[in-house]
Scaffold this motif. Structure first.
Motif, PDB file in Angstrom:
ATOM      1  N   THR A   1      54.189  36.367  58.198  1.00  0.00           N
ATOM      2  CA  THR A   1      53.565  37.139  59.258  1.00  0.00           C
ATOM      3  C   THR A   1      52.270  37.783  58.793  1.00  0.00           C
ATOM      4  O   THR A   1      51.290  37.822  59.521  1.00  0.00           O
TER       5      THR A   1
ATOM      6  N   LEU B   1      49.641  35.168  58.759  1.00  0.00           N
ATOM      7  CA  LEU B   1      49.330  34.841  60.144  1.00  0.00           C
ATOM      8  C   LEU B   1      48.444  35.926  60.762  1.00  0.00           C
ATOM      9  O   LEU B   1      47.475  35.617  61.470  1.00  0.00           O
ATOM     10  N   LEU B   2      48.739  37.180  60.471  1.00  0.00           N
ATOM     11  CA  LEU B   2      47.899  38.265  60.972  1.00  0.00           C
ATOM     12  C   LEU B   2      46.489  38.187  60.396  1.00  0.00           C
ATOM     13  O   LEU B   2      45.514  38.450  61.100  1.00  0.00           O
TER      14      LEU B   2
ATOM     15  N   TYR C   1      52.416  33.757  66.543  1.00  0.00           N
ATOM     16  CA  TYR C   1      52.819  35.090  66.089  1.00  0.00           C
ATOM     17  C   TYR C   1      53.975  35.622  66.934  1.00  0.00           C
ATOM     18  O   TYR C   1      54.958  36.142  66.403  1.00  0.00           O
TER      19      TYR C   1
ATOM     20  N   GLU D   1      57.251  33.930  66.094  1.00  0.00           N
ATOM     21  CA  GLU D   1      57.793  34.474  64.850  1.00  0.00           C
ATOM     22  C   GLU D   1      58.382  35.867  65.094  1.00  0.00           C
ATOM     23  O   GLU D   1      59.435  36.192  64.570  1.00  0.00           O
TER      24      GLU D   1
END
Length: 52
Positions: free
Chosen positions: A2, A5-6, A44, A47
């Motif tokens: 995450t 991804l951010l 996102y 997830e």
């Protein structure tokens, strides 16, 4: 994952803003970056929901 991804989300967002300010909102490059950002946002949220 995450966190990575951010980071990707933020980078693409910044790239899109820069591209839009230089080339305009309707330029193909801006639109392509916008679509890429949409895909990353969807990923996102998938997830996020999975880890709830």
């Amino acid at each position: 994952m995450t966190k990575t991804l951010l980071n990707q989300l933020e980078q693409v967002r910044q790239d899109m803003i820069q591209c839009a300010s230089e080339k305009g909102l309707t330029d193909e490059s801006t639109i392509r970056l916008s679509e890429e950002l949409d895909q990353l946002i969807n990923q996102y949220y998938k997830e996020f929901k999975k880890n709830k």
